[in-house]
Enzyme design. Structure first.
Site, PDB file in Angstrom:
ATOM      1  N   ASN A 260       0.909  -1.446  -0.157  1.00 22.46           N
ATOM      2  CA  ASN A 260       0.277  -0.446  -0.156  1.00 22.46           C
ATOM      3  C   ASN A 260       0.857   1.329   0.328  1.00 22.46           C
ATOM      4  O   ASN A 260       2.398   0.936   0.124  1.00 22.46           O
ATOM      5  CB  ASN A 260      -0.623   0.114   1.220  1.00 22.46           C
ATOM      6  CG  ASN A 260      -1.907  -0.946   1.053  1.00 22.46           C
ATOM      7  OD1 ASN A 260      -2.502  -1.631   0.146  1.00 22.46           O
ATOM      8  ND2 ASN A 260      -1.621  -1.228   2.734  1.00 22.46           N
TER       9      ASN A 260
ATOM     10  N   HIS B  69       1.356  13.618  12.788  1.00 21.45           N
ATOM     11  CA  HIS B  69       0.677  13.418  14.198  1.00 21.45           C
ATOM     12  C   HIS B  69      -0.919  12.848  14.414  1.00 21.45           C
ATOM     13  O   HIS B  69      -1.986  13.000  14.860  1.00 21.45           O
ATOM     14  CB  HIS B  69       0.669  14.496  14.633  1.00 21.45           C
ATOM     15  CG  HIS B  69       2.065  15.639  15.023  1.00 21.45           C
ATOM     16  ND1 HIS B  69       2.931  15.336  15.846  1.00 21.45           N
ATOM     17  CD2 HIS B  69       2.853  16.961  13.813  1.00 21.45           C
ATOM     18  CE1 HIS B  69       4.386  16.208  15.664  1.00 21.45           C
ATOM     19  NE2 HIS B  69       4.116  16.921  14.623  1.00 21.45           N
TER      20      HIS B  69
ATOM     21  N   HIS C  92       1.238   8.595  18.087  1.00 21.60           N
ATOM     22  CA  HIS C  92       2.268   8.878  18.317  1.00 21.60           C
ATOM     23  C   HIS C  92       3.395  10.381  18.569  1.00 21.60           C
ATOM     24  O   HIS C  92       2.970  10.269  19.956  1.00 21.60           O
ATOM     25  CB  HIS C  92       1.631  10.288  16.525  1.00 21.60           C
ATOM     26  CG  HIS C  92       1.169  11.319  16.929  1.00 21.60           C
ATOM     27  ND1 HIS C  92      -0.440  11.539  17.635  1.00 21.60           N
ATOM     28  CD2 HIS C  92       1.281  12.621  17.238  1.00 21.60           C
ATOM     29  CE1 HIS C  92      -0.465  12.694  17.765  1.00 21.60           C
ATOM     30  NE2 HIS C  92      -0.007  13.319  17.755  1.00 21.60           N
TER      31      HIS C  92
ATOM     32  N   ASP D 174       5.479  13.634  19.646  1.00 17.44           N
ATOM     33  CA  ASP D 174       6.056  15.108  18.763  1.00 17.44           C
ATOM     34  C   ASP D 174       7.294  14.956  19.965  1.00 17.44           C
ATOM     35  O   ASP D 174       7.359  15.415  20.337  1.00 17.44           O
ATOM     36  CB  ASP D 174       5.082  15.750  20.429  1.00 17.44           C
ATOM     37  CG  ASP D 174       3.625  16.184  19.619  1.00 17.44           C
ATOM     38  OD1 ASP D 174       2.909  15.607  18.892  1.00 17.44           O
ATOM     39  OD2 ASP D 174       2.967  16.524  20.475  1.00 17.44           O
TER      40      ASP D 174
ATOM     41  N   HIS E 295       9.005  20.284  16.920  1.00 19.29           N
ATOM     42  CA  HIS E 295       7.912  20.780  16.643  1.00 19.29           C
ATOM     43  C   HIS E 295       6.653  21.078  17.287  1.00 19.29           C
ATOM     44  O   HIS E 295       6.036  22.018  17.010  1.00 19.29           O
ATOM     45  CB  HIS E 295       6.312  19.258  17.180  1.00 19.29           C
ATOM     46  CG  HIS E 295       5.246  19.056  16.736  1.00 19.29           C
ATOM     47  ND1 HIS E 295       4.397  19.598  15.669  1.00 19.29           N
ATOM     48  CD2 HIS E 295       4.027  18.979  17.825  1.00 19.29           C
ATOM     49  CE1 HIS E 295       3.520  19.505  15.701  1.00 19.29           C
ATOM     50  NE2 HIS E 295       2.693  19.071  16.663  1.00 19.29           N
TER      51      HIS E 295
ATOM     52  N   HIS F 179       3.427  21.740  26.068  1.00 20.15           N
ATOM     53  CA  HIS F 179       4.362  21.096  24.859  1.00 20.15           C
ATOM     54  C   HIS F 179       5.933  21.696  24.769  1.00 20.15           C
ATOM     55  O   HIS F 179       6.685  21.645  24.645  1.00 20.15           O
ATOM     56  CB  HIS F 179       3.401  21.322  23.611  1.00 20.15           C
ATOM     57  CG  HIS F 179       3.159  20.279  23.515  1.00 20.15           C
ATOM     58  ND1 HIS F 179       1.390  20.458  23.612  1.00 20.15           N
ATOM     59  CD2 HIS F 179       2.729  19.557  22.151  1.00 20.15           C
ATOM     60  CE1 HIS F 179       0.776  19.315  23.004  1.00 20.15           C
ATOM     61  NE2 HIS F 179       1.814  18.841  22.258  1.00 20.15           N
TER      62      HIS F 179
END
Length: 269
Positions: A81, A88, A92, A94, A98, A221
């Site tokens: 495929n 993200h 997943h 970061d 990011h 973050h």
């Protein structure tokens, strides 16, 4: 596929005694490898990863992944495929880059940081009543009173129970009429504490973001990734993992210039 052929050639080239000697040597190497991890034997392994598909929850504005079949066994003799997806997506990573200009991209992270003692902090009872619940400094200190200080190189995961909503993207995002999202995450203060007061490699959540849903500045973050830590979002099965004593293995993304990417995360103990 070539392993049996290789071993057949080896068997022909070596006498039985030499072959057995080589086998004993391989056993010795295996024993040495086990000794290097202090003889730790793992009896349990839990997959912390959701299955990727076009139907999974995504942050607003992200395009669903597309899976396009290019070849099949029936028509081409083999199956494959093409995947088109936002980095993200699903369970997943970061990477620091990011949110941090000049930060490490995922493929540059030290491989040792992808194997870490796993600490799971449970806030699921609070999150059941308050979708905007956050992991606080008090939560971390309460965890340490019960399980001991976070070990050097630890990965700290929040279990909020939010994964129960995974198959219902609308419920997982929990967006109100104004467009604000509502789900648990790490408080900025907890992120600051982990960066300044503890030696961690990263943090993870069973929700869409390290910051809780209503956040507009993504301070958790910024703090964590800005300090060179990585994050894992949309983790699964954290309720099946002990709060302390497990080891996390992260099959991290390694494409060029990776701000992150889907991972396969596994806990063993």
């Amino acid at each position: 596929m070539c392993a049996p052929l290789v071993m057949e050639e080896v068997a022909r080239a070596l006498s039985r005694r030499a072959f057995l000697g080589m086998g004993l040597g391989l056993l010795a190497v295996k024993a040495l490898a086990q000794a290097e991890v202090q003889g730790k034997a793992f009896s349990r392994a839990v997959d912390l990863t959701h299955e990727l598909s076009p139907e999974i929850p995504l942050f607003p504005g992200a395009e669903p992944m597309r899976i396009t079949t290019l070849v099949t066994v029936r028509q081409n003799g083999y199956y494959g495929n093409r995947l088109d997806l936002w980095e993200h997506s699903g369970t997943h990573m970061d990477a620091p880059a990011h949110f941090a200009e000049g930060g490490l991209t995922a493929e540059k992270l030290p491989v040792a940081s992808l194997i870490a003692p796993l600490a799971v902090i449970h806030i699921h009872e609070r999150a059941a009543k308050d979708p905007d619940a956050q992991v606080t400094v008090d939560d971390i200190l309460a965890y340490e009173r019960q399980h001991g200080r976070l070990p050097k190189g630890a990965f700290v995961a929040m279990h909020s129970g939010w994964e129960a909503r995974w198959r219902n993207p609308k419920a997982f995002l929990n967006q109100d009429a104004s467009g604000t999202l509502h789900f648990p995450g790490f408080s900025p203060e907890a992120a600051e504490f982990l960066v300044r007061e503890r030696e961690i490699v990263g943090v993870g959540v069973d929700t869409l973001s390290l910051d809780h849903g209503p956040s507009k500045d993504f301070k958790a973050h910024v703090t964590l990734l800005g300090a060179g830590k990585y994050g894992l979002e949309n983790l699964a099965n954290l309720a099946q993992v002990p709060p302390a004593g497990a080891l996390l293995f992260v099959g991290g993304p390694k494409h060029q210039k990776a701000s992150g990417g889907p991972v396969r995360a596994v806990a063993v103990w």
